[in-house]
Every structure is written in C-alpha cells, then in structure tokens.
Design a protein around this motif. Structure first.
Motif, PDB file in Angstrom:
ATOM      1  N   MET A   1       0.848  -1.170   0.000  1.00 52.68           N
ATOM      2  CA  MET A   1       0.000   0.000   0.000  1.00 52.68           C
ATOM      3  C   MET A   1       0.894   1.235   0.000  1.00 52.68           C
ATOM      4  SD  MET A   1      -2.951   0.979   2.770  1.00 52.68           S
ATOM      5  CE  MET A   1      -4.489   0.954   1.901  1.00 52.68           C
ATOM      6  N   SER A   2       0.629   2.137  -0.905  1.00 57.04           N
ATOM      7  CA  SER A   2       1.422   3.362  -0.993  1.00 57.04           C
ATOM      8  C   SER A   2       1.065   4.309   0.163  1.00 57.04           C
ATOM      9  CB  SER A   2       1.157   4.067  -2.321  1.00 57.04           C
ATOM     10  OG  SER A   2      -0.130   4.655  -2.323  1.00 57.04           O
ATOM     11  N   CYS A   3       1.959   5.253   0.417  1.00 54.44           N
ATOM     12  CA  CYS A   3       1.698   6.255   1.457  1.00 54.44           C
ATOM     13  C   CYS A   3       0.451   7.066   1.131  1.00 54.44           C
ATOM     14  CB  CYS A   3       2.906   7.157   1.636  1.00 54.44           C
ATOM     15  SG  CYS A   3       4.309   6.336   2.414  1.00 54.44           S
ATOM     16  N   GLU A   4       0.239   7.355  -0.145  1.00 54.57           N
ATOM     17  CA  GLU A   4      -0.955   8.104  -0.554  1.00 54.57           C
ATOM     18  C   GLU A   4      -2.219   7.297  -0.241  1.00 54.57           C
ATOM     19  OE1 GLU A   4       1.644   7.563  -2.763  1.00 54.57           O
ATOM     20  OE2 GLU A   4       2.544   9.531  -2.461  1.00 54.57           O
ATOM     21  N   ASP A   5      -2.159   5.978  -0.471  1.00 53.97           N
ATOM     22  CA  ASP A   5      -3.307   5.116  -0.165  1.00 53.97           C
ATOM     23  C   ASP A   5      -3.576   5.073   1.340  1.00 53.97           C
ATOM     24  OD1 ASP A   5      -3.692   4.550  -2.857  1.00 53.97           O
ATOM     25  OD2 ASP A   5      -2.562   2.658  -2.772  1.00 53.97           O
ATOM     26  N   TRP A   6      -2.495   4.999   2.148  1.00 51.98           N
ATOM     27  CA  TRP A   6      -2.636   5.019   3.609  1.00 51.98           C
ATOM     28  C   TRP A   6      -3.318   6.312   4.041  1.00 51.98           C
ATOM     29  CZ3 TRP A   6      -1.267   2.686   8.323  1.00 51.98           C
ATOM     30  CH2 TRP A   6      -0.672   1.426   8.233  1.00 51.98           C
ATOM     31  N   PHE A   7      -2.782   7.415   3.529  1.00 54.63           N
ATOM     32  CA  PHE A   7      -3.320   8.718   3.904  1.00 54.63           C
ATOM     33  C   PHE A   7      -4.798   8.815   3.536  1.00 54.63           C
ATOM     34  CE2 PHE A   7      -3.721  13.338   3.984  1.00 54.63           C
ATOM     35  CZ  PHE A   7      -3.055  13.629   5.142  1.00 54.63           C
ATOM     36  N   SER A   8      -5.146   8.364   2.338  1.00 51.65           N
ATOM     37  CA  SER A   8      -6.541   8.382   1.885  1.00 51.65           C
ATOM     38  C   SER A   8      -7.424   7.513   2.778  1.00 51.65           C
ATOM     39  CB  SER A   8      -6.623   7.907   0.430  1.00 51.65           C
ATOM     40  OG  SER A   8      -7.957   7.811   0.019  1.00 51.65           O
ATOM     41  N   ALA A   9      -6.945   6.323   3.131  1.00 51.18           N
ATOM     42  CA  ALA A   9      -7.721   5.422   3.995  1.00 51.18           C
ATOM     43  C   ALA A   9      -7.929   6.031   5.383  1.00 51.18           C
ATOM     44  CB  ALA A   9      -7.034   4.062   4.097  1.00 51.18           C
ATOM     45  N   ILE A  10      -6.909   6.718   5.897  1.00 51.28           N
ATOM     46  CA  ILE A  10      -7.038   7.394   7.198  1.00 51.28           C
ATOM     47  C   ILE A  10      -8.116   8.476   7.114  1.00 51.28           C
ATOM     48  CG2 ILE A  10      -5.873   8.970   8.805  1.00 51.28           C
ATOM     49  CD1 ILE A  10      -3.276   7.330   8.240  1.00 51.28           C
ATOM     50  N   GLU A  11      -8.074   9.274   6.060  1.00 51.87           N
ATOM     51  CA  GLU A  11      -9.080  10.321   5.893  1.00 51.87           C
ATOM     52  C   GLU A  11     -10.485   9.734   5.763  1.00 51.87           C
ATOM     53  OE1 GLU A  11      -7.579  12.560   2.546  1.00 51.87           O
ATOM     54  OE2 GLU A  11      -6.689  14.038   3.900  1.00 51.87           O
ATOM     55  N   GLN A  12     -10.612   8.639   5.029  1.00 51.56           N
ATOM     56  CA  GLN A  12     -11.915   7.975   4.891  1.00 51.56           C
ATOM     57  C   GLN A  12     -12.419   7.493   6.246  1.00 51.56           C
ATOM     58  OE1 GLN A  12     -11.641   4.867   1.944  1.00 51.56           O
ATOM     59  NE2 GLN A  12     -10.709   6.244   0.463  1.00 51.56           N
ATOM     60  N   ALA A  13     -11.537   6.901   7.037  1.00 47.66           N
ATOM     61  CA  ALA A  13     -11.930   6.392   8.358  1.00 47.66           C
ATOM     62  C   ALA A  13     -12.409   7.521   9.256  1.00 47.66           C
ATOM     63  CB  ALA A  13     -10.762   5.656   9.012  1.00 47.66           C
ATOM     64  N   GLU A  14     -11.743   8.656   9.185  1.00 48.60           N
ATOM     65  CA  GLU A  14     -12.140   9.791  10.022  1.00 48.60           C
ATOM     66  C   GLU A  14     -13.460  10.391   9.570  1.00 48.60           C
ATOM     67  OE1 GLU A  14      -7.847  11.303  11.670  1.00 48.60           O
ATOM     68  OE2 GLU A  14      -8.524  12.096   9.733  1.00 48.60           O
ATOM     69  N   ALA A  15     -13.706  10.380   8.281  1.00 48.26           N
ATOM     70  CA  ALA A  15     -14.947  10.951   7.749  1.00 48.26           C
ATOM     71  C   ALA A  15     -16.129   9.995   7.896  1.00 48.26           C
ATOM     72  CB  ALA A  15     -14.766  11.316   6.278  1.00 48.26           C
ATOM     73  N   GLY A  16     -15.858   8.707   7.964  1.00 46.85           N
ATOM     74  CA  GLY A  16     -16.928   7.717   7.994  1.00 46.85           C
ATOM     75  C   GLY A  16     -17.353   7.367   6.582  1.00 46.85           C
ATOM     76  N   PRO A  17     -18.126   6.317   6.456  1.00 44.48           N
ATOM     77  CA  PRO A  17     -18.506   5.860   5.117  1.00 44.48           C
ATOM     78  C   PRO A  17     -19.412   6.861   4.407  1.00 44.48           C
ATOM     79  CG  PRO A  17     -19.678   4.613   6.791  1.00 44.48           C
ATOM     80  CD  PRO A  17     -18.711   5.489   7.509  1.00 44.48           C
ATOM     81  N   SER A  18     -19.172   7.014   3.121  1.00 49.77           N
ATOM     82  CA  SER A  18     -20.067   7.840   2.312  1.00 49.77           C
ATOM     83  C   SER A  18     -21.133   6.931   1.712  1.00 49.77           C
ATOM     84  CB  SER A  18     -19.280   8.573   1.226  1.00 49.77           C
ATOM     85  OG  SER A  18     -18.632   7.645   0.382  1.00 49.77           O
ATOM     86  N   SER A  19     -22.068   7.527   1.072  1.00 46.77           N
ATOM     87  CA  SER A  19     -23.153   6.767   0.460  1.00 46.77           C
ATOM     88  C   SER A  19     -22.574   5.696  -0.462  1.00 46.77           C
ATOM     89  CB  SER A  19     -24.050   7.719  -0.337  1.00 46.77           C
ATOM     90  OG  SER A  19     -25.042   7.001  -1.005  1.00 46.77           O
ATOM     91  N   GLY A  20     -22.947   4.457  -0.209  1.00 44.86           N
ATOM     92  CA  GLY A  20     -22.509   3.347  -1.044  1.00 44.86           C
ATOM     93  C   GLY A  20     -21.278   2.605  -0.556  1.00 44.86           C
ATOM     94  N   ASP A  21     -20.493   3.192   0.374  1.00 42.41           N
ATOM     95  CA  ASP A  21     -19.288   2.513   0.848  1.00 42.41           C
ATOM     96  C   ASP A  21     -19.591   1.167   1.511  1.00 42.41           C
ATOM     97  OD1 ASP A  21     -17.364   4.307  -0.047  1.00 42.41           O
ATOM     98  OD2 ASP A  21     -17.348   5.461   1.826  1.00 42.41           O
ATOM     99  N   LEU A  22     -20.738   1.072   2.160  1.00 36.65           N
ATOM    100  CA  LEU A  22     -21.057  -0.157   2.879  1.00 36.65           C
ATOM    101  C   LEU A  22     -21.901  -1.127   2.049  1.00 36.65           C
ATOM    102  CD1 LEU A  22     -21.706   1.280   6.443  1.00 36.65           C
ATOM    103  CD2 LEU A  22     -19.607   0.288   5.514  1.00 36.65           C
TER     104      LEU A  22
END
Length: 159
Positions: A1-22
């Motif tokens: 996993m790239s650092c950019e992917d890690w950073f993106s996943a962290i931001e997603q976790a903090e924001a919570g799932p958006s419509s359709g993520d689940l």
C-alpha cells in the motif's frame, strides 16, 4: 500500500462511510478489537461476504476507524484495505453491575488509541517514511497477557 493510499484510507476512516461505501461490504459478526504487542489494533470475528477470504474467521488488516451503536448492535469499521459492516460483538462476560457501560468504555478507549495511531501514521507519512505499526504510541489500556501468535502477546482487548 502506498503512502498516498494510507493517507486516503485514514481520511476515509475519520470521515466515515459515504453513500454506497457499505453496499456489499463484508459483514463481521461475533467481533472484537484486539491490540497485540508490536502491532496495530485489528478486528477478529466471523466474516461473511468477503471478496477474497472464504474462511469464516478473520483477523483484519489494521483498523483505522470504526463506529458502533451498542443499542442497535450495528456499525462500520474501516481497515487499511476496506470497509466492513459490523454486526453483533462477541458475547464476553463483563464483571460489572453495568456491563453495557463497561463495553462502551472499552470501545471509547479503542477510539482514543486509534486517534493516536492515525496521528502517528500521519506523522510518519509527512516525514517521508512508510507507516509502520511498531512505531505506534503505547497505551495504558489494561489488557490480557498471554501468547497469541503470530503478532505477540495481547496487550489490549476491546469488547
């Protein structure tokens, strides 16, 4: 996993799932969060609907964030690699006059530790390094001692 992917996943976790993520996300039932020496918090439990794992028991990649409603027994969890829907947590006896309050307290402690982990990972990424679990801050969470290969002894169990 790239650092950019890690950073993106962290931001997603903090924001919570958006419509359709689940939609179509794997479900984990009979779950609990565990923190083993030298590793990040992970979820263990019975998984269904996982696109790559057919074994019903799973230990997830590092957990980046979660939300769980104890009253509804439902929630979500974001790991490094994907979203999960959370079903019922593992039924663990809790020695307390108010077991539900103790479970909420344990989940709050996990949230606090995850915030520290996300900050440590962010710092590692910003400084040009790759995020690693062994550089995570320690916790004063009371745990359960004993071997639990391959990650080391359990030092924090969140139910």
């Amino acid at each position: 996993m790239s650092c950019e992917d890690w950073f993106s996943a962290i931001e997603q976790a903090e924001a919570g799932p958006s419509s359709g993520d689940l939609d179509g996300a794997p479900m984990i039932d009979n779950w609990f969060l565990v923190w083993r020496d030298g590793d990040a918090i992970r979820a263990d439990g019975d998984v269904s609907g996982h696109p790559e794992i057919s074994d019903p028991w799973v230990t997830t990649s590092p957990v980046l964030g979660f939300r769980f409603d104890c009253d509804l027994e439902a929630g979500w969890l974001r790991t490094m690699s994907r979203w999960y829907r959370l079903g019922r947590p593992r039924a663990v006896p809790v020695a307390s006059p108010d077991p539900q309050a103790k479970r909420r307290e344990a989940l709050d402690a996990a949230q606090d530790l995850l915030r520290q982990h996300r900050e440590a990972w962010r710092d590692q990424i910003v400084s040009g390094g790759r995020p690693v679990a062994t550089d995570l801050p320690e916790s004063n969470t009371a745990g359960v001692d004993g071997p639990n290969e391959p990650f080391g002894p359990v030092i924090g169990l969140f139910i």
